[in-house]
Write an enzyme that holds these catalytic residues in place. Structure first.
Site, mmCIF file in Angstrom:
data_model
loop_
_atom_site.group_PDB
_atom_site.id
_atom_site.type_symbol
_atom_site.label_atom_id
_atom_site.label_comp_id
_atom_site.label_asym_id
_atom_site.label_seq_id
_atom_site.Cartn_x
_atom_site.Cartn_y
_atom_site.Cartn_z
ATOM 1 N N ASP A 71 42.260 39.145 39.216
ATOM 2 C CA ASP A 71 41.423 37.883 39.238
ATOM 3 C C ASP A 71 42.178 36.702 38.553
ATOM 4 O OD1 ASP A 71 39.736 36.203 40.152
ATOM 5 O OD2 ASP A 71 38.173 37.169 39.472
ATOM 6 N N ASP A 123 42.234 34.304 45.502
ATOM 7 C CA ASP A 123 42.599 34.395 44.162
ATOM 8 C C ASP A 123 42.304 35.831 43.456
ATOM 9 O OD1 ASP A 123 40.023 34.188 44.117
ATOM 10 O OD2 ASP A 123 39.914 32.627 42.586
ATOM 11 N N GLU A 124 41.997 36.715 44.137
ATOM 12 C CA GLU A 124 41.840 38.160 43.814
ATOM 13 C C GLU A 124 42.189 39.175 44.646
ATOM 14 O OE1 GLU A 124 37.597 39.319 43.112
ATOM 15 O OE2 GLU A 124 36.809 37.674 44.046
#
Length: 396
Positions: A11, A101-102
């Site tokens: 993350d 983003d993860e």
């Protein structure tokens, strides 16, 4: 579940804001937020003052007088996300993207060629830092649930490995809102009954939890509190819905103002649906109000479609039906999602077979925007109104 902790949850930390700090070193160590009018992301220096995502800029400035606000640059965020995901896929062939983003990464079976899961996580963090210039936190555990919890506890810019023989020792002291599905409302219900930690939840039987949070929620919380999560990291999983949203400054808005925002959201979502060859039946609007409470409203069409006109008409009808509430409470976010998705081949042809003019218009607009960019064409009604943020998303 396997016997070894082989699931990584990676993350990126304060993603948008971290990209801004990377590209402007003078911002390092300062309280920074990305997004004008509404906070889209905040550095940890800003978070220490209570600044949070989706907070109005004016409120963030009151909390942090030295706050630095920079406009969002979605093109840069998309490029950074693509570079990070290339590293993910280079590390393992089994990657399940959650957002830009993860991601979950399964590294089982890679010990001989890449080392232990911990060594792989260390190398991954180093590569993201060296090759993309961004901080990333990685949680490592046997289950997806616990890996995500570990990355949350390990932030910022950390690595946290939960050994299989210490899972409950790690999990049970955590606050109850670490459990998936426990938001402010559910947490308040549990805390009102003296349930403050995951261990407190684990001490209840499923029937007692069901009486508090409902049948489905009770079963889920009971399982997660004992770290029972049999889901695997899935590759190529398609979305169950496609959506977009726009945050807004606190101010009075007319029904016509909301119509402008809705048109932009529908244009954006339907274009993504057509690009992915998806159609859907259920239109859902999500509202966030001045007092930070939320509500959702849904309606379904008779048959699935990716056409702009019918999906906009359904969304507009939902706005009309709920205008009294929206006008009274004040709106700070409007979201639109299309659910009950299927492949475009699922649409049954109906007489007459000639395509409607509205569908032909969609095709023409898509062709122009594909060639000259999304900003090359816009609706005249949107001129002079709030910017239509094209928040980057993972491909479907």
């Amino acid at each position: 579940m396997v016997g070894e902790a082989t699931i990584l949850h990676a993350d990126l930390d304060s993603f948008y804001a971290s990209v801004e700090v990377r590209d402007d070193p003078s911002l390092r160590g300062r309280p920074v937020v990305a997004g004008m009018g509404v906070v889209l992301a905040a550095t940890y220096e800003a978070k220490r003052f209570g600044v949070r995502t989706a907070m109005p800029e004016a409120m963030a400035r009151r909390l942090c007088p030295d706050l630095v606000v920079v406009p969002a640059r979605f093109g840069e965020y998309s490029a950074a996300s693509k570079a990070v995901f290339e590293i993910f896929h280079d590390v393992s062939p089994i990657v399940e993207g959650i957002s830009i983003d993860e991601a979950f990464i399964d590294v089982s079976g890679l010990r001989r060629i890449a080392g232990s899961p911990t060594e792989i996580a260390v190398a991954l963090r180093a590569r993201v830092r060296d090759e993309v210039g961004l901080p990333i936190t990685v949680g490592v555990a046997r289950t997806k649930f616990l890996a995500k919890v570990a990355s949350g506890v390990g932030k910022p810019d950390g690595l946290l490995v939960v050994a299989p023989d210490r899972e409950l020792e790690f999990l049970h002291p955590l606050a109850v809102d670490r459990l998936w599905g426990v938001g402010r409302v559910t947490a308040a219900k549990l805390e009102a009954r003296g349930i403050f930690t995951v261990g407190d939840v684990a001490g209840l039987d499923a029937a007692a939890l069901t009486a508090i949070v409902g049948k489905a929620g009770g079963r889920q919380l009971h399982a997660l509190a004992h770290n029972v999560d049999v889901r695997r990291v899935e590759v190529g999983k398609r979305r169950g819905s496609i959506g977009s949203q726009q945050a807004m400054r606190r101010q009075r808005r007319t029904r016509a103002d909301l119509d402008v925002i809705l048109r932009g959201l529908v244009d954006r979502v339907t274009r993504r649906m057509r690009a992915a060859d998806r159609v859907g039946r259920t239109v859902t609007l999500r509202f966030r109000f001045d007092d930070f409470t939320r509500a959702t409203r849904s309606a379904s069409l008779p048959s699935p479609t990716a056409a702009t006109a019918p999906l906009y008409a359904t969304g507009s009808a939902l706005l009309d039906a709920n205008w009294g509430m929206l006008d009274e409470k004040g709106l700070t976010l409007l979201g639109l999602s299309i659910g009950n998705l299927d492949g475009v081949d699922a649409v049954q042809l109906a007489l007459p077979f000639e395509r409607a003019e509205a569908d032909q218009l969609d095709d023409a607009l898509d062709a122009v925007r594909d060639r000259f960019g999304a900003a090359s064409l816009t609706r005249a009604v949107t001129l002079g109104h709030d910017a239509d943020f094209g928040v980057p998303m993972l491909p479907d």
